[in-house]
Design a protein around this motif. Structure first.
Motif, short mmCIF file in Angstrom:
data_model
loop_
_atom_site.label_atom_id
_atom_site.label_comp_id
_atom_site.label_asym_id
_atom_site.label_seq_id
_atom_site.Cartn_x
_atom_site.Cartn_y
_atom_site.Cartn_z
N UNK A 42 73.05 42.35 3.00
CA UNK A 42 72.56 41.09 2.44
C UNK A 42 71.57 40.37 3.35
N UNK A 43 71.08 41.05 4.39
CA UNK A 43 70.18 40.41 5.32
C UNK A 43 68.89 39.89 4.69
N UNK A 44 68.29 40.59 3.71
CA UNK A 44 67.07 40.03 3.10
C UNK A 44 67.30 38.64 2.50
N UNK A 45 68.41 38.45 1.81
CA UNK A 45 68.70 37.14 1.23
C UNK A 45 68.95 36.11 2.32
N UNK A 46 69.66 36.49 3.37
CA UNK A 46 69.91 35.56 4.47
C UNK A 46 68.61 35.17 5.16
N UNK A 96 64.61 42.91 -3.27
CA UNK A 96 64.60 43.35 -4.67
C UNK A 96 65.74 44.30 -4.99
N UNK A 97 66.33 44.94 -3.97
CA UNK A 97 67.46 45.83 -4.22
C UNK A 97 68.66 45.07 -4.76
N UNK A 98 68.70 43.76 -4.52
CA UNK A 98 69.83 42.95 -4.97
C UNK A 98 69.62 42.36 -6.36
N UNK A 99 68.41 42.50 -6.91
CA UNK A 99 68.13 41.91 -8.21
C UNK A 99 68.96 42.57 -9.32
N UNK A 104 58.98 45.98 -13.20
CA UNK A 104 57.97 46.82 -12.58
C UNK A 104 57.25 46.09 -11.46
N UNK A 105 56.92 44.85 -11.68
CA UNK A 105 56.27 44.04 -10.66
C UNK A 105 57.30 43.05 -10.10
N UNK A 106 57.59 43.19 -8.82
CA UNK A 106 58.59 42.34 -8.19
C UNK A 106 57.98 40.97 -7.91
N UNK A 107 58.51 39.90 -8.49
CA UNK A 107 57.93 38.57 -8.31
C UNK A 107 58.17 37.99 -6.92
N UNK A 108 59.20 38.45 -6.24
CA UNK A 108 59.50 37.95 -4.90
C UNK A 108 60.12 39.08 -4.09
N UNK A 109 59.49 39.43 -2.98
CA UNK A 109 60.01 40.52 -2.15
C UNK A 109 60.12 40.05 -0.70
N UNK A 110 61.09 40.58 -0.01
CA UNK A 110 61.26 40.33 1.41
C UNK A 110 61.90 41.58 2.01
#
Length: 253
Positions: A42-46, A96-99, A104-110
């Motif tokens: 869960x590090x991307x969300x953190x 995006x793995x948690x969505x 197809x187009x990821x609106x928010x990525x980290x």
């Protein structure tokens, strides 16, 4: 003797590198670095939550309302891992793995780059950063000595590292502070409760999977009975077992 602090690596890591979780590099890049001894997907969300707060701190409050584009530092996210579980030397985690709903187009990525700094992984970063390599050796010494001697393990690990010229200057200068950090109190009850809950969930899922594989409705009933005894919520029991509310309520009759 106080309780062993299972978060000791974070405290010593932060103190050793004099860097909490962020820094500006050439006034251009925010580097977010965190050390962990357990795997956390869960590090991307953190990191997203943290960097949002960070931008609020470094930007003038009115700036986001200006008509002209306000430039902000470019973020980079890193996590250093050296726990005992098997983990690749490098891994990329994506928000995006948690969505739940994929597009197809990821609106928010980290993206977060996880670097395994266990010495047996021979990560290139250890070859270019001597303090980080010595820190990893220190953690391994602490882990080894505390498994042998719960009472004096921390002190023995520090003595061994000083003798072997591992973080020698740092440990000689701050040995008492390091020991205090290693023995610092933490929320033990919450930590144990989370572990038990996670173990319960894993056990429940395994039991359900095995039960349905055997075609056993009785297995699901037995699992639901255990969950009721553990005071789990009714909706959660239904979700985990696939049983109806009537089946679950009849268990108490």
């Amino acid at each position: 003797m106080g309780k062993n602090n299972r978060q000791y690596k974070d405290s010593v890591f932060v103190d050793l590198f004099a860097n909490d979780v962020s820094c500006l590099v050439d006034n251009k890049i925010i580097v977010l670095a965190e050390h962990q001894s357990t795997i956390n997907e869960n590090m991307p969300l953190r990191c997203l939550q943290y960097v949002a707060r960070l931008y609020e701190q470094i930007q003038e409050p009115k700036a986001k309302y200006y008509k002209s584009l306000q430039k902000i530092p470019t973020p980079e996210f890193y996590v250093f891992y050296n726990g005992i579980e098997q983990y690749p030397s490098q891994k990329i985690l994506k928000l995006s793995d948690a969505y739940i709903v994929k597009s197809e187009e990821v609106p928010l990525e980290l993206t977060v780059q996880v670097l395994n700094i266990s010495t047996d992984k021979a990560n290139k970063i250890l070859m270019t950063c001597k303090p980080l390599e010595e820190y990893s050796l220190f953690v391994e010494a602490v882990r080894r000595h505390t498994s042998l001697d719960k009472k004096s393990g921390f002190e023995n690990a520090i003595k061994e590292c000083i003798q072997n010229d591992i973080l020698k200057e740092y440990l000689q200068r701050k040995s008492r502070e390091v020991i205090n950090m290693l023995l610092a109190e933490y929320d033990y009850d919450t930590d144990i409760a989370v572990q038990r809950e996670e173990s319960l969930r894993i056990g429940i899922r395994q039991g359900i999977a095995q039960g349905f594989a055997d075609g056993s409705h009785q297995k699901a009933l037995e699992t639901a009975r255990l969950m009721k005894q553990a005071n789990c919520e009714l909706d959660f029991i239904m979700q985990m077992t696939g049983l109806s509310i009537e089946d679950i309520e009849n268990l108490s009759k």
